[in-house]
Scaffold this active site. Structure first.
Site, PDB file in Angstrom:
ATOM      1  CB  THR A  31      -0.963  -0.017   1.202  1.00 44.05           C
ATOM      2  OG1 THR A  31      -1.758   1.146   1.171  1.00 44.05           O
ATOM      3  CG2 THR A  31      -0.244  -0.079   2.532  1.00 44.05           C
TER       4      THR A  31
ATOM      5  CB  SER B  38      -3.587   2.247  10.678  1.00 44.67           C
ATOM      6  OG  SER B  38      -3.395   1.376   9.563  1.00 44.67           O
TER       7      SER B  38
ATOM      8  CE1 TYR C 127      -3.992  -3.302   5.186  1.00 48.82           C
ATOM      9  CE2 TYR C 127      -4.018  -0.901   5.039  1.00 48.82           C
ATOM     10  CZ  TYR C 127      -3.923  -2.142   4.429  1.00 48.82           C
ATOM     11  OH  TYR C 127      -3.741  -2.216   3.073  1.00 48.82           O
ATOM     12  CG  HIS C 128      -1.677   1.964   6.437  1.00 50.97           C
ATOM     13  ND1 HIS C 128      -2.834   2.443   7.028  1.00 50.97           N
ATOM     14  CD2 HIS C 128      -1.848   2.147   5.099  1.00 50.97           C
ATOM     15  CE1 HIS C 128      -3.654   2.902   6.081  1.00 50.97           C
ATOM     16  NE2 HIS C 128      -3.087   2.737   4.904  1.00 50.97           N
TER      17      HIS C 128
ATOM     18  CE  LYS D 224      -1.770  -4.666   2.756  1.00 57.82           C
ATOM     19  NZ  LYS D 224      -2.039  -5.797   1.880  1.00 57.82           N
TER      20      LYS D 224
HETATM   21  P1  NAD Z   1     -11.357  -7.070   0.745  1.00 59.25           P
HETATM   22  O1  NAD Z   1     -11.501  -7.096   2.230  1.00 59.25           O
HETATM   23  O2  NAD Z   1     -12.525  -6.699  -0.086  1.00 59.25           O
HETATM   24  O3  NAD Z   1     -10.835  -8.491   0.231  1.00 59.25           O
HETATM   25  C1  NAD Z   1      -9.851  -9.230   0.902  1.00 59.25           C
HETATM   26  C2  NAD Z   1     -10.192 -10.701   0.720  1.00 59.25           C
HETATM   27  O4  NAD Z   1      -9.196 -11.492   1.364  1.00 59.25           O
HETATM   28  C3  NAD Z   1     -11.534 -11.086   1.344  1.00 59.25           C
HETATM   29  O5  NAD Z   1     -12.338 -11.771   0.423  1.00 59.25           O
HETATM   30  C4  NAD Z   1     -11.145 -11.953   2.545  1.00 59.25           C
HETATM   31  O6  NAD Z   1     -12.128 -12.932   2.824  1.00 59.25           O
HETATM   32  C5  NAD Z   1      -9.820 -12.530   2.096  1.00 59.25           C
HETATM   33  N1  NAD Z   1      -8.902 -12.889   3.201  1.00 59.25           N
HETATM   34  C6  NAD Z   1      -8.504 -12.117   4.247  1.00 59.25           C
HETATM   35  N2  NAD Z   1      -7.684 -12.803   5.060  1.00 59.25           N
HETATM   36  C7  NAD Z   1      -7.545 -14.037   4.514  1.00 59.25           C
HETATM   37  C8  NAD Z   1      -6.837 -15.218   4.910  1.00 59.25           C
HETATM   38  N3  NAD Z   1      -6.114 -15.256   6.024  1.00 59.25           N
HETATM   39  N4  NAD Z   1      -6.918 -16.307   4.123  1.00 59.25           N
HETATM   40  C9  NAD Z   1      -7.656 -16.295   2.973  1.00 59.25           C
HETATM   41  N5  NAD Z   1      -8.361 -15.205   2.559  1.00 59.25           N
HETATM   42  C10 NAD Z   1      -8.303 -14.103   3.329  1.00 59.25           C
HETATM   43  O7  NAD Z   1     -10.109  -6.107   0.431  1.00 59.25           O
HETATM   44  P2  NAD Z   1      -9.695  -5.423  -0.948  1.00 59.25           P
HETATM   45  O8  NAD Z   1     -10.155  -4.027  -0.922  1.00 59.25           O
HETATM   46  O9  NAD Z   1     -10.044  -6.297  -2.070  1.00 59.25           O
HETATM   47  O10 NAD Z   1      -8.120  -5.397  -0.783  1.00 59.25           O
HETATM   48  C11 NAD Z   1      -7.329  -6.467  -1.278  1.00 59.25           C
HETATM   49  C12 NAD Z   1      -5.860  -6.202  -1.022  1.00 59.25           C
HETATM   50  O11 NAD Z   1      -5.476  -4.995  -1.666  1.00 59.25           O
HETATM   51  C13 NAD Z   1      -5.517  -6.041   0.457  1.00 59.25           C
HETATM   52  O12 NAD Z   1      -4.293  -6.658   0.723  1.00 59.25           O
HETATM   53  C14 NAD Z   1      -5.400  -4.552   0.622  1.00 59.25           C
HETATM   54  O13 NAD Z   1      -4.519  -4.240   1.648  1.00 59.25           O
HETATM   55  C15 NAD Z   1      -4.874  -4.107  -0.729  1.00 59.25           C
HETATM   56  N6  NAD Z   1      -5.259  -2.722  -1.051  1.00 59.25           N
HETATM   57  C16 NAD Z   1      -6.579  -2.364  -1.149  1.00 59.25           C
HETATM   58  C17 NAD Z   1      -6.912  -1.043  -1.441  1.00 59.25           C
HETATM   59  C18 NAD Z   1      -8.334  -0.576  -1.542  1.00 59.25           C
HETATM   60  O14 NAD Z   1      -8.553   0.636  -1.727  1.00 59.25           O
HETATM   61  N7  NAD Z   1      -9.326  -1.435  -1.462  1.00 59.25           N
HETATM   62  C19 NAD Z   1      -5.883  -0.107  -1.644  1.00 59.25           C
HETATM   63  C20 NAD Z   1      -4.545  -0.508  -1.528  1.00 59.25           C
HETATM   64  C21 NAD Z   1      -4.245  -1.830  -1.234  1.00 59.25           C
HETATM   65  N1  USQ Z   2     -11.166  10.140   5.008  1.00 63.10           N
HETATM   66  C1  USQ Z   2     -12.042  11.199   5.125  1.00 63.10           C
HETATM   67  N2  USQ Z   2     -13.369  10.908   5.166  1.00 63.10           N
HETATM   68  C2  USQ Z   2     -13.861   9.657   5.082  1.00 63.10           C
HETATM   69  C3  USQ Z   2     -12.961   8.570   4.933  1.00 63.10           C
HETATM   70  C4  USQ Z   2     -11.614   8.859   4.912  1.00 63.10           C
HETATM   71  O1  USQ Z   2     -11.643  12.359   5.196  1.00 63.10           O
HETATM   72  O2  USQ Z   2     -15.079   9.474   5.137  1.00 63.10           O
HETATM   73  C5  USQ Z   2      -9.711  10.416   4.935  1.00 63.10           C
HETATM   74  C6  USQ Z   2      -8.881   9.702   5.989  1.00 63.10           C
HETATM   75  O3  USQ Z   2      -8.772  10.474   7.158  1.00 63.10           O
HETATM   76  C7  USQ Z   2      -7.553   9.540   5.262  1.00 63.10           C
HETATM   77  C8  USQ Z   2      -7.951   9.404   3.806  1.00 63.10           C
HETATM   78  O4  USQ Z   2      -9.269   9.912   3.702  1.00 63.10           O
HETATM   79  O5  USQ Z   2      -6.782  10.701   5.387  1.00 63.10           O
HETATM   80  C9  USQ Z   2      -7.923   7.979   3.287  1.00 63.10           C
HETATM   81  O6  USQ Z   2      -8.733   7.154   4.100  1.00 63.10           O
HETATM   82  P1  USQ Z   2      -9.394   5.818   3.491  1.00 63.10           P
HETATM   83  O7  USQ Z   2     -10.242   5.201   4.539  1.00 63.10           O
HETATM   84  O8  USQ Z   2      -9.993   6.126   2.187  1.00 63.10           O
HETATM   85  O9  USQ Z   2      -8.098   4.940   3.169  1.00 63.10           O
HETATM   86  P2  USQ Z   2      -7.053   4.184   4.087  1.00 63.10           P
HETATM   87  O10 USQ Z   2      -7.461   4.118   5.495  1.00 63.10           O
HETATM   88  O11 USQ Z   2      -5.705   4.773   3.805  1.00 63.10           O
HETATM   89  O12 USQ Z   2      -7.103   2.708   3.524  1.00 63.10           O
HETATM   90  C10 USQ Z   2      -7.492   2.373   2.184  1.00 63.10           C
HETATM   91  C11 USQ Z   2      -7.730   0.883   2.123  1.00 63.10           C
HETATM   92  C12 USQ Z   2      -6.413   0.167   2.433  1.00 63.10           C
HETATM   93  C13 USQ Z   2      -5.326   0.643   1.493  1.00 63.10           C
HETATM   94  C14 USQ Z   2      -5.189   2.161   1.519  1.00 63.10           C
HETATM   95  C15 USQ Z   2      -4.301   2.680   0.425  1.00 63.10           C
HETATM   96  O13 USQ Z   2      -8.736   0.498   3.049  1.00 63.10           O
HETATM   97  O14 USQ Z   2      -6.582  -1.225   2.292  1.00 63.10           O
HETATM   98  O15 USQ Z   2      -4.106   0.073   1.857  1.00 63.10           O
HETATM   99  O16 USQ Z   2      -6.482   2.750   1.284  1.00 63.10           O
HETATM  100  S1  USQ Z   2      -3.298   4.001   0.954  1.00 63.10           S
HETATM  101  O17 USQ Z   2      -4.164   5.035   1.540  1.00 63.10           O
HETATM  102  O18 USQ Z   2      -2.581   4.483  -0.184  1.00 63.10           O
HETATM  103  O19 USQ Z   2      -2.405   3.472   1.975  1.00 63.10           O
END
Ligand code: NAD
Ligand code: USQ
Length: 382
Positions: free
Chosen positions: A144, A179, A181-182, A185
């Protein structure tokens, strides 16, 4: 190519599995369906009604004749993962299968521990499975952009050349994630980099920005193939959330000043970026990092873009500034490099009014499914 898509039932994984299957790859989905269980835990839902994984792949086969195999199980169960590797013998392993919400990881100790255990141990198991059972397999891992945080210098793609006391080296770019979470990664990144060095694994870390949109050409083929679309304060992400808020007449929830700037991309580009990585594998022992985004915006800019398009659609939308539940810089420099995927052929779908309008319309179509109490954020970093 034989490709496993872990997390293939999720928001990014499902359209990617379909796209790779359409391109002629032999695709297998591995997912433990935990996201569907987390929806129940949070009393939340996808605004779009999603079919079961079984029905989704059956419909895909009916429409295209292409089979996507599925394995329902957990990356944390090594015996299960090993068996999947034995049966599939993957040439590429696309790893989306992690807990991906920053707010979810900040709920309490249990959720932080779950996030880091699920993500870090799951990824470590994947590394061991590749080493033991498919040493030539290319790991395509979703990282990410948030791993880098918001430093006061340009963000490079994974590595930075540093000169210190007269000596130079190319070193991993400093990480300042926001976070637990981050942070998971970042821990994954270090484990992959180390595994590449000691075992000669080939890996690409896709440091993805925030993904918006829901449809790809494939998911639009039938309602049974529709993608999930999150809107709640835990899993909903900035732009998608604003569009859905506009669709239900809710004020747009800009946190704090809204000058926080983040990198974004369309879901249609996510699927293509993964294909590009798969078609151009890293070398044995190489740990490659691509910054996977196409543009960056401040949160306030996005809210104003949504407000404008919503007004054109006859919706009276207000931008609200609400107290920021997170601890993050609201005023900062942001400039990130993203040339590697472009150099390999990515042609971005950029954000414009038409793109916003189409996501808004899809949100309006299903707005009766929104559970309104889930829209405002309840999790804080404090
Ligand atoms: P999502 O939650 O929609 O999908 C994740 C999937 O992984 C789910 O279907 C879940 O059931 C499965 N999963 C989780 N843990 C597992 C495990 N231990 N074993 C098997 N399956 C498992 O999330 P997403 O938005 O599709 O994100 C996918 C990936 O992309 C993540 O790694 C996330 O960090 C990354 N990512 C997402 C975004 C975004 O904006 N959605 C941005 C940047 C990075
Ligand atoms: N934010 C708002 N209002 C909202 C939601 C979010 O102002 O209603 C702000 C947050 O404070 C933050 C930014 O928008 O500053 C991004 O928040 P987000 O919830 O859209 O994204 P984030 O928490 O960073 O996480 C999401 C995905 C995660 C992925 C990440 C990419 O859930 O899986 O890794 O985006 S990145 O941001 O580039 O790390």
């Amino acid at each position: 190519m034989r490709i496993i898509v872990a997390g293939g039932d999720g928001f990014c994984g499902w359209p990617t599995a379909l796209y790779l299957s359409k391109q002629g790859h032999d695709v297998t989905i591995l997912d433990n369906l935990v996201r569907r269980k987390i929806d129940e835990e949070l009393h939340s839902n996808s605004i779009t009604p999603i079919a079961s994984l079984e029905d989704r792949v059956a419909k895909w086969k009916e429409l295209t004749g292409k089979e996507i195999k599925t394995f329902v199980g957990d990356l944390n169960h090594y015996d299960f993962l090993r068996e999947v590797f034995r049966q599939v013998q993957p040439e590429a392993f696309v790893h989306f299968g992690e807990q991906r919400s920053a707010p979810y990881s900040m709920i309490d100790r249990e959720h932080a521990v779950y996030t880091q255990t699920n993500n870090v141990v799951g990824n470590l198991n994947v590394l061991y499975a590749i080493k033991e059972l498919a040493p030539d397999c290319h790991l395509i891992k979703l990282g990410t952009m948030g791993e880098y945080g918001t430093p006061n210098i340009d963000i490079e793609e994974g590595y930075i050349e540093i000169e210190h006391k007269g000596r130079k080296d190319v070193l991993p770019y400093p990480k300042q994630p926001g976070s637990f979470y981050h942070l998971s990664k970042v821990h994954d990144t270090h484990n992959i980099m180390f595994a590449c060095k000691i075992w000669g694994i080939r890996a690409t870390d896709l440091n993805q920005g925030i993904v918006y949109g829901l449809h790809t050409h494939e998911t639009e083929m039938d309602p049974m193939l529709v993608n999930r679309l999150d809107y709640d304060g835990v899993y909903g992400t900035a732009l998608n959330r604003f569009l859905i808020q506009a669709a239900i007449g809710h004020d747009l929830t800009v946190y704090g000043s809204g000058n926080q700037t983040r990198a974004f991309l369309n879901i249609k580009d996510t699927v293509r970026c993964v294909e590009i990585a798969a078609e151009n594998p890293a070398d044995r022992g190489e740990f490659r990092v691509f910054n996977q985004f196409t543009e960056w915006f401040s949160v306030k800019e996005l809210a104003e873009m949504v407000q404008k398009v919503a007004k054109e659609e006859g919706l009276d939308t207000k931008v609200a500034s609400i107290e920021n539940p997170r601890i993050e810089k609201e005023e900062h420099y942001y400039h990130a490099v993203n040339t590697k995927l472009r150099d390999l052929g990515l042609e971005p779908h950029l954000l414009d009014d038409e793109v916003l309008r189409s996501i808004l319309k899809a949100s309006i179509e299903h707005n009766n499914r929104v559970i309104k109490e889930n829209v405002l954020p309840k999790v804080t970093w404090k």
